[in-house]
Design an enzyme around this catalytic site. Structure first.
Site, PDB file in Angstrom:
ATOM      1  CB  VAL A 311     120.623 -76.513   0.487  1.00 28.12           C
ATOM      2  CG1 VAL A 311     120.990 -77.975   0.445  1.00 28.12           C
ATOM      3  CG2 VAL A 311     119.116 -76.359   0.595  1.00 28.12           C
ATOM      4  CG  ASP A 312     123.138 -70.143  -0.142  1.00 29.96           C
ATOM      5  OD1 ASP A 312     122.351 -69.420   0.476  1.00 29.96           O
ATOM      6  OD2 ASP A 312     123.828 -69.759  -1.102  1.00 29.96           O
ATOM      7  CE  LYS A 313     116.665 -67.389  -2.476  1.00 36.59           C
ATOM      8  NZ  LYS A 313     117.054 -66.931  -3.844  1.00 36.59           N
ATOM      9  CB  THR A 314     121.531 -67.220  -4.018  1.00 36.91           C
ATOM     10  OG1 THR A 314     120.349 -66.563  -3.562  1.00 36.91           O
ATOM     11  CG2 THR A 314     122.032 -66.548  -5.280  1.00 36.91           C
TER      12      THR A 314
END
Length: 641
Positions: A311-314
């Site tokens: 998963v990407d954070k932002t």
């Protein structure tokens, strides 16, 4: 007239007429001394039910495909020739019933698509020269002003320019509660006003609306074949000739034509053929109703094997909208409002991404920021230097203070360090030659991020990995709050791609979740690319393997769980179908199973397969499956409160 037409052209017309003729045949046999009239009615029933089957079989044969219809056709014609009229009628009648049942079921499982089409608006009220004019929704032009009144459907994608109201967006995002809309908010075609009055400037009309793209995607997905279905097509290509050869050999060796014809009928793998498509269509239809767009059967099958989610954070684990989190005053002669005001005055002339956050926070707290600074000078990698009201204001990191040889920075260093350790981005504020305070901003962690991770684990995902370009300390703070298993920080887009490839080399089936922009290489390389918040994003809907409509993180574990249920149902159906065929063939060869009895059992197996697949259409409440998972989520939410 319409009722008559529906009876003559409906999918149940053929089996109904054939069944009536068969019933008349039995009645004539009981009322008349001769069998001739009953035989004629029975053959007529076989002809009515069998004609469409023979036509399909011949068409397939002309295309050099030996299909199931040809098996039934040969068996039925042969039964009539040798005088087994009842067997011929029973076989064709039951096969026709099975086909109608299959068509009905597939139409039922496509109900998600039908519901989406049904919510498409027909008319729109637009403003022309100051007057309200009702026009077909398809004729609204981009840029026109559309009026949305209470109870009306929104006819276009657009931006609210005036008014307030609540919209039911369930058809687009799956959100069950109405969403409040006001000036500047985005709206989607097909959503329904539950109160208020909105003026909407059209940005997407006709085929360019989110609803139209969703309908197109679901339509394509339900027609796309999964790997298992492609295998079944190849299987049928050799299975059907093999059954015909077996029937021919059995008939020649035993001299029993009826045995050979019975083997032809019993060997029909009807339940096997329908077992895969009905499951796929039901699974994709259920997902679409829940705001999850799956590109096709192939991706549904692959999703069932996912064991690592990256998963990407932002914008995924966090909201992607930084907020002011803390203001620490270091100058005894100032208060919080003054420190924030100086920071906002300096940022008023800055192009830095966080400038808007500081300005909004200052405005929310009543600080006065008029106009722009007299001078603003960005210092790359360090911050900015501004002159406002004749005072020099620095806002940035420790390196900026050192460049201007600021004295007594120890307190600022300690404060900034503790903020960074907590996952915040600190900005030191100095006025003239004095450090006055430190302001911190942070991207807010979504409240359902921790629950999503827990539910992914509950859905048998072994590892959740965060891939982010942000700093290590910030990433670790978000990781701690959400419970991800592994953190990889400071990554460029190509680094995220390498991380996905590394996970795949380790033997994992990887799903990558991102926004489809800087994550594009990783999304394309992952086994399954998942786009978050795809409502309104044409690129996300068209390119992602799975698009989650709306911004609900919990749709991801729901999608994986549904994929696993769908594949499990496919396997169950295959076992049911194969077991039925094998037992029936043995029953015919060993004696005791007639053509009519075998066909009846065969159609019952088709019904069982269909009913099993229909279970996928039921909505399941989604919650972490174990008490430990629930407790872990609650602990993290309390820590972040």
């Amino acid at each position: 007239m319409s009722t008559l037409r529906s009876l003559t052209e409906g999918r149940w017309t053929v089996p109904s007429v054939a069944g009536l003729l068969i019933a008349i045949s039995f009645l004539l046999d009981r009322l008349m001394d001769t069998d001739a009239a009953g035989d004629i009615a029975m053959v007529a029933g076989a002809v009515v039910a069998g004609t469409p089957i023979v036509a399909k079989g011949v068409s397939a044969l002309l295309a050099k495909v030996v299909g199931i219809d040809l098996l039934v056709s040969v068996a039925a014609i042969g039964a009539v020739i040798i005088g087994e009229h009842w067997e011929a009628a029973a076989v064709t009648f039951l096969f026709a019933v099975g086909h109608s049942l299959e068509t009905t079921t597939l139409n039922r499982t496509r109900s998600a698509l039908a519901e989406l089409v049904a919510v498409a608006p027909d008319v729109a009220v637009v403003m022309h020269d100051g007057a309200q004019v009702e026009v077909p929704a398809a004729q609204v032009a981009t840029g026109e002003i559309v009026l949305v009144k209470n109870g009306a459907k929104v006819p276009v994608d657009g931006i609210v320019i005036d008014g307030t109201g609540g919209l039911d967006e369930a058809s687009i995002t799956g959100e069950s509660l109405p969403v409040e809309k006001s000036a500047g908010d985005e709206v989607f075609a097909g959503t329904v006003s539950r109160g208020g009055f909105l003026q909407v400037k059209a940005t997407g009309v006709g085929a360019d609306t989110t609803l139209a793209r969703i309908i197109h995607r679901v339509e394509e997905a339900q027609d796309a074949k999964a790997a298992t279905q492609l295998f079944m097509d190849r299987f049928s290509a050799w299975y059907t000739p093999a059954i015909m050869a077996l029937a021919l050999v059995a008939g020649l060796v035993t001299g029993d034509v009826v045995l050979g014809l019975t083997l032809l009928v019993i060997g029909c793998p009807g339940a096997l053929v329908i077992s895969i498509p009905v499951s796929i269509v039901a699974g994709i239809g259920r997902a679409a109703k829940d705001g999850i767009l799956i590109k096709g059967g192939e991706f549904l099958e692959t999703s069932a094997r996912i064991d690592v989610v990256a998963v990407d954070k932002t914008g995924t684990l966090t909201r992607g909208r930084p907020q002011l989190t803390e203001v620490v005053v270091l100058d005894p002669g100032m208060d919080r409002a003054q420190v924030l005001t100086w920071a906002a005055r300096a940022e008023a002339g800055s192009e830095h991404p966080l400038a808007r956050t500081i300005l909004d926070a200052a405005a929310a707290e009543g600080a006065t920021v008029h106009g722009l600074p007299e001078a603003t000078e960005p210092v790359p990698g360090k911050g900015i230097v501004a002159t406002t009201d004749g005072r020099r204001v620095l806002i940035g990191n420790l390196a900026l203070l050192e460049q201007f040889e600021m004295a007594d920075t120890s307190a600022a260093v300690r404060t900034a360090g503790s903020m960074a350790a907590a996952g915040q981005t600190p900005m030191i504020v100095a006025v003239d030659d004095l450090v006055v305070g430190v302001v911190a901003v942070a991207d807010e962690v979504r409240r359902d991020a921790a629950r999503m991770v827990a539910e992914l684990h509950a859905a048998r995902v072994d590892k959740v990995v965060m891939l982010t370009g942000d700093a290590r300390l910030v990433a670790e703070a978000v990781g701690k709050a959400t419970g991800v298993d592994e953190i990889r920080a400071g990554l460029l887009p190509e680094d995220k791609l390498d991380a996905v490839l590394e996970l795949q080399r380790e033997g994992h089936t990887v799903a990558m979740v991102g926004d489809g922009v800087n994550d594009a290489p990783a999304l394309a390389t992952a086994d399954i690319g998942v786009a978050m918040g795809a409502a309104g994003s044409a690129v996300a809907i068209e390119t992602a393997d799975i698009a989650l409509m709306g911004d609900n993180l919990l749709k991801l574990p729901e999608a994986i769980s549904l994929a696993r249920r769908t594949v499990a149902t496919m396997r169950q159906n295959i076992v049911i179908a194969v077991t039925t065929v094998v037992l029936l063939l043995l029953g015919v060869l060993l004696g005791g199973v007639t053509m009519a009895i075998g066909m009846l059992v065969h159609e019952v197996s088709v019904l069982v397969v269909i009913v099993n697949a229909m279970r996928l259409l039921r909505r399941r409440s989604h919650a972490p499956s174990s008490p430990d998972a629930v407790a872990a989520v609650e602990r993290r939410l309390l820590q972040n409160a």
